[in-house]
Design a protein around this motif. Sequence first.
Motif, mmCIF file in Angstrom:
data_model
loop_
_atom_site.group_PDB
_atom_site.id
_atom_site.type_symbol
_atom_site.label_atom_id
_atom_site.label_comp_id
_atom_site.label_asym_id
_atom_site.label_seq_id
_atom_site.Cartn_x
_atom_site.Cartn_y
_atom_site.Cartn_z
ATOM 1 N N LEU A 153 -0.542 59.070 0.162
ATOM 2 C CA LEU A 153 -0.210 57.671 0.420
ATOM 3 C C LEU A 153 0.758 57.204 -0.663
ATOM 4 N N HIS A 154 1.846 56.554 -0.235
ATOM 5 C CA HIS A 154 2.897 56.203 -1.189
ATOM 6 C C HIS A 154 3.593 54.920 -0.733
ATOM 7 N N SER A 155 3.751 53.969 -1.653
ATOM 8 C CA SER A 155 4.472 52.731 -1.339
ATOM 9 C C SER A 155 5.907 52.827 -1.843
ATOM 10 N N ILE A 156 6.823 52.175 -1.118
ATOM 11 C CA ILE A 156 8.243 52.178 -1.460
ATOM 12 C C ILE A 156 8.753 50.745 -1.377
ATOM 13 N N SER A 157 9.623 50.368 -2.328
ATOM 14 C CA SER A 157 10.200 49.023 -2.288
ATOM 15 C C SER A 157 11.580 49.042 -2.932
ATOM 16 N N THR A 158 12.485 48.218 -2.401
ATOM 17 C CA THR A 158 13.803 48.066 -3.002
ATOM 18 C C THR A 158 13.777 47.054 -4.143
ATOM 19 N N ARG A 159 12.658 46.367 -4.294
ATOM 20 C CA ARG A 159 12.466 45.439 -5.412
ATOM 21 C C ARG A 159 11.521 46.046 -6.436
ATOM 22 N N HIS A 160 11.669 45.606 -7.689
ATOM 23 C CA HIS A 160 10.743 45.993 -8.733
ATOM 24 C C HIS A 160 9.774 44.838 -8.971
ATOM 25 N N GLY A 161 8.569 45.166 -9.383
ATOM 26 C CA GLY A 161 7.606 44.124 -9.707
ATOM 27 C C GLY A 161 6.223 44.437 -9.183
ATOM 28 N N ASN A 162 5.246 43.777 -9.779
ATOM 29 C CA ASN A 162 3.848 43.932 -9.383
ATOM 30 C C ASN A 162 3.495 42.867 -8.345
ATOM 31 N N GLY A 163 2.416 43.099 -7.612
ATOM 32 C CA GLY A 163 1.971 42.118 -6.639
ATOM 33 C C GLY A 163 2.719 42.132 -5.330
ATOM 34 N N LEU A 164 3.442 43.220 -5.048
ATOM 35 C CA LEU A 164 4.187 43.308 -3.791
ATOM 36 C C LEU A 164 3.410 44.049 -2.710
ATOM 37 N N ALA A 165 2.475 44.925 -3.118
ATOM 38 C CA ALA A 165 1.771 45.754 -2.135
ATOM 39 C C ALA A 165 0.382 46.121 -2.652
ATOM 40 N N ASP A 166 -0.595 46.162 -1.743
ATOM 41 C CA ASP A 166 -1.971 46.561 -2.068
ATOM 42 C C ASP A 166 -2.362 47.768 -1.228
ATOM 43 N N TYR A 167 -3.151 48.656 -1.843
ATOM 44 C CA TYR A 167 -3.843 49.713 -1.115
ATOM 45 C C TYR A 167 -5.342 49.499 -1.294
ATOM 46 N N ILE A 168 -6.086 49.446 -0.191
ATOM 47 C CA ILE A 168 -7.549 49.467 -0.217
ATOM 48 C C ILE A 168 -7.975 50.653 0.634
ATOM 49 N N SER A 198 -4.173 61.608 -2.466
ATOM 50 C CA SER A 198 -3.250 61.186 -3.515
ATOM 51 C C SER A 198 -2.630 59.843 -3.139
ATOM 52 N N ILE A 199 -2.733 58.855 -4.042
ATOM 53 C CA ILE A 199 -2.219 57.511 -3.771
ATOM 54 C C ILE A 199 -1.325 57.079 -4.929
ATOM 55 N N THR A 200 -0.098 56.683 -4.613
ATOM 56 C CA THR A 200 0.838 56.159 -5.611
ATOM 57 C C THR A 200 1.313 54.784 -5.165
ATOM 58 N N ASN A 201 1.103 53.787 -6.021
ATOM 59 C CA ASN A 201 1.547 52.429 -5.720
ATOM 60 C C ASN A 201 2.029 51.784 -7.013
ATOM 61 N N ASN A 202 3.336 51.715 -7.195
ATOM 62 C CA ASN A 202 3.909 51.105 -8.390
ATOM 63 C C ASN A 202 4.228 49.627 -8.198
ATOM 64 N N TYR A 203 3.721 49.033 -7.120
ATOM 65 C CA TYR A 203 4.043 47.648 -6.803
ATOM 66 C C TYR A 203 2.798 46.786 -6.614
ATOM 67 N N GLY A 204 1.647 47.274 -7.088
ATOM 68 C CA GLY A 204 0.433 46.496 -6.941
ATOM 69 C C GLY A 204 -0.803 47.341 -7.145
ATOM 70 N N PRO A 205 -1.977 46.780 -6.896
ATOM 71 C CA PRO A 205 -3.241 47.466 -7.190
ATOM 72 C C PRO A 205 -3.637 48.490 -6.135
ATOM 73 N N ILE A 206 -4.535 49.376 -6.550
ATOM 74 C CA ILE A 206 -5.182 50.335 -5.656
ATOM 75 C C ILE A 206 -6.686 50.200 -5.849
#
Length: 281
Positions: free
Chosen positions: A87-102, A45-53
């Motif tokens: 797998l889960h990304s966390i950020s104190t900022r909102h927006g796309n392009g902050l984190a990638d999962y490959i 399970s992968i969650t990334n609300n800050y960029g692509p997977i």
Amino acid sequence: MTKARNKLRISIVLMAVSLLLLSVMVFAQEKKKFRYTVGPQTVISITNNYGPITIKPSGNRQVVVTTVSYSDTVSFENEQHGNRIELHSISTRHGNGLADYIVLVPDDALVSLRSSDGTLHAQGLRGDVILQAETATVEVNDISDAHLHVKTLSGPINLTDIRNSHLDVQSVGGNVNIHNVSGSSVAVNSGRGRIKYEGDPGPAGEYQLTSHSGDLEISIPTSASVEIKSHSRNGESNEELPKNDGALTMSSGNLFLKPRITNASRFVLRSFKGKIHIKRP
């Protein structure tokens, strides 16, 4: 003296900007890699609300996770519980392009991907694949013998080179593009989006394509044996057929582009307000 002070101020500002850009570049290079060994029937399970997977097959029983952070506000929580990996990304900022999962996974794994507006890309898998997005683009290609489930709000969906698979696709307002999907069971439902199918469906496909207000555009080569039933309640249905196609019947929304035989794919096309356009190039 005033000019000297202005030059000094400009130099300080330029130095501050340079330091800021340097810090951004440093964070842009922050990449980490993790490896997990798993057995059969792995669930990822992968969650990334800050960029692509991006997910592809590993070719073995390993899960290889590469994370890329473009901001110091981003962190990653990666956990393994037996054959389940979260797998889960966390950020104190909102927006796309902050984190990638490959992520590289066993090709028979059950994989679930979620993102709000980062592109979801799955390639070369054979297991169960679940992709859920809001405005993000979903791209799936080179899939065979798989179960694919896709849900978006307004994000477009692109499905390419898929064989002998079961596809369940739903979108509220996103366009759905289907290219070279053959021998598969396909159910697509879109509220406002356009649904486009292009390619040879093979001899044993079942395709149900439904849109409430979006258009349906179907392009199937004349060499393919298919049976099509189309219905548009308030829109229009337009069929462009070659004169020598040998259609069996062409009435009441039922269009048999070849005499009815068992080894023919079947299409059911429905649009309540949109147009249905069928071509036989």
